[in-house]
Scaffold this active site. Structure first.
Site, short mmCIF file in Angstrom:
data_model
loop_
_atom_site.label_atom_id
_atom_site.label_comp_id
_atom_site.label_asym_id
_atom_site.label_seq_id
_atom_site.Cartn_x
_atom_site.Cartn_y
_atom_site.Cartn_z
N CYS A 47 0.82 -1.21 0.00
CA CYS A 47 0.00 0.00 0.00
C CYS A 47 0.85 1.26 0.00
CB CYS A 47 -0.92 -0.01 1.22
SG CYS A 47 -1.93 1.48 1.33
N ARG A 85 -0.06 4.70 3.05
CA ARG A 85 -0.01 4.41 4.49
C ARG A 85 0.28 5.58 5.41
NH1 ARG A 85 4.03 -0.47 4.60
NH2 ARG A 85 4.49 0.06 2.43
N TRP A 107 -9.07 5.55 -0.05
CA TRP A 107 -9.65 6.16 -1.25
C TRP A 107 -8.80 5.75 -2.44
CZ3 TRP A 107 -8.34 9.43 2.95
CH2 TRP A 107 -7.04 9.94 2.90
N GLU A 138 -5.20 3.38 -10.37
CA GLU A 138 -5.82 2.06 -10.14
C GLU A 138 -6.98 1.86 -11.12
OE1 GLU A 138 -6.26 2.89 -5.62
OE2 GLU A 138 -6.08 0.71 -5.85
N1 ARG Z 1 -6.78 -1.67 -6.96
C1 ARG Z 1 -8.08 -1.97 -6.43
C2 ARG Z 1 -9.17 -1.46 -7.36
O1 ARG Z 1 -8.87 -0.85 -8.33
C3 ARG Z 1 -8.28 -1.35 -5.06
C4 ARG Z 1 -7.22 -1.66 -4.03
C5 ARG Z 1 -7.24 -0.74 -2.84
N2 ARG Z 1 -6.99 0.61 -3.23
C6 ARG Z 1 -7.02 1.68 -2.39
N3 ARG Z 1 -6.81 2.84 -2.91
N4 ARG Z 1 -7.25 1.54 -1.12
O2 ARG Z 1 -10.35 -1.61 -7.13
#
Ligand code: ARG
Length: 377
Positions: free
Chosen positions: A77, A80, A251, A256
């Site tokens: 992560c 953090r 968030w 991602e």
């Molecule tokens: N990578 C994952 C997604 O696209 C989420 C993982 C957690 N990501 C976060 N920003 N807490 O759905």
């Protein structure tokens, strides 16, 4: 919420907590929380409980600390820096499937918080020798269906194809007109009730429709993504105690969604579609059309979340914050395990400071462990 389906109980298992793991955690709790007093009496009590029952019960303070440190120790992560702010919902007495599902819905609401997303964890009952803990089958509380189409294509998110098949087999009825963003039901399994399915109410599922700051046709693609990523299939391990159902969220970082979920060839695979609309020359990889599309997809994600007043972060900002976190951990005299291959963002890696160094690779506990269904308890 409406219940859709029910089946036979899961098998029971007999495994006790490792006393050494318990002691190590309690010692750490007292070392980092001097106001809690000396560790020795608590360690003795915990050992007695393990001898008698095979497990022990965390105090609310130990539980909250354990959950926050599990986040702090999670090597994958990048977010953090804010580990201390994790809001912990102690739901260890909620053991029935409908109760778990209902509190998951509450979690989605509390975490979304009108767009100002809060990091939250909901901790359901731990695994005990006499009582298997509840589990959530979905990898996140909100997941989009992936439907098999004739000809081998998939409509929706291919990542969730197996779960989609499974819930359809078990009686979930997809919308009359299937779409690329149909929210799957939540599947909660308990020892007494077996797996049961629950529909998430629409008002708990916040989504952001995607548009581009300069390309008007982008909105016509009809893309969107959910606002809050709540990981729900990781096992939380605190001091040797396993919490298989402990959904948690932060968030989103824009990449991602823009560089992975919508762009990976085994996910929504939208790069060729967007390239065509942009009128790019796709005849050769060397025109870097993929790279150019990725930039615009990611601009659209960040722009749309901001326009919808929904918390999101970009990979440059988050990389800087992560290095601040690493520095603070060093100053506190702690190790900060990090996995370079997860920390470095999936685009423009070398433009972010996290790329240009290595990290401590060791695993620390408490922690989250992927895929709670695969764990050998
Ligand atoms: N990578 C994952 C997604 O696209 C989420 C993982 C957690 N990501 C976060 N920003 N807490 O759905």
């Amino acid at each position: 919420m409406r219940t859709l389906w029910k089946t036979a109980p899961a098998p029971r298992t007999e495994v006790g907590v490792d006393p050494a793991a318990a002691e190590e955690f309690i010692a750490q709790f007292h070392a980092e929380n001097p106001q809690a007093g000396p560790a020795a009496p608590r360690i003795a009590a915990v050992r007695r409980h393990i001898d008698l029952t095979g497990t022990y019960w965390h105090t609310p303070e130990e539980l909250a600390f354990g959950a926050r440190v599990a986040w702090r120790n999670n090597a994958r992560c990048i977010g953090r820096l804010y580990w201390r702010s994790l809001q912990v919902r102690d739901l260890r007495t909620v053991g029935d499937a409908a109760g778990v599902a209902g509190h998951c819905v509450e979690h989605l609401r509390a975490a979304h918080n009108g767009g100002k997303i809060r990091p939250v964890i909901s901790i359901f009952p731990p695994q005990a020798p006499s009582r298997p803990a509840p589990r959530i089958w979905n990898e996140q509380l909100i997941r989009y269906a992936g439907y098999d189409l004739p000809g081998g294509q998939i409509l929706g998110d291919p990542r969730n194809r197996d779960l989609t098949r499974e819930v359809i087999d078990r009686g979930w009825r997809p919308p009359a007109v299937r779409g690329a963003f149909d929210v799957l039901p939540l599947v909660v399994e308990t020892a007494d009730e077996g797996p049961r399915m629950f529909l998430l109410p629409d008002d708990a599922v916040h989504e952001v429709p995607l548009e581009h700051p300069e390309l008007p046709w982008f909105a016509e693609l009809g893309l969107k993504w959910h606002a809050v990523p709540v990981i729900s299939n990781n096992r939380l391990d605190i001091g040797g105690v396993s919490y298989p159902a402990a959904p948690f969220n932060g968030w989103y970082m824009g990449t991602e969604i823009g560089a992975r979920n919508l762009a990976d060839t085994d996910r929504y695979d939208l790069v060729p579609t967007v390239a065509e609309r942009m009128g790019l020359d796709t005849s050769s990889d060397a025109t870097l059309w993929r790279d150019r599309v990725l930039v615009e997809l990611n601009r659209a994600v960040l722009h749309s979340f901001r326009r919808h007043d929904t918390t999101i972060t970009d990979h440059h900002t988050e990389s800087r914050r992560f290095l601040t976190h690493v520095e603070r951990e060093e100053q506190a005299g702690r190790r900060c395990p990090a996995d370079w291959s997860w920390i470095v963002p999936p685009m423009s890696g070398s433009q972010t400071p996290v790329f240009h160094r290595y990290y401590d690779g060791d695993e620390l506990k408490p922690n989250f462990f992927a895929g709670s269904t695969e764990c050998p308890w």
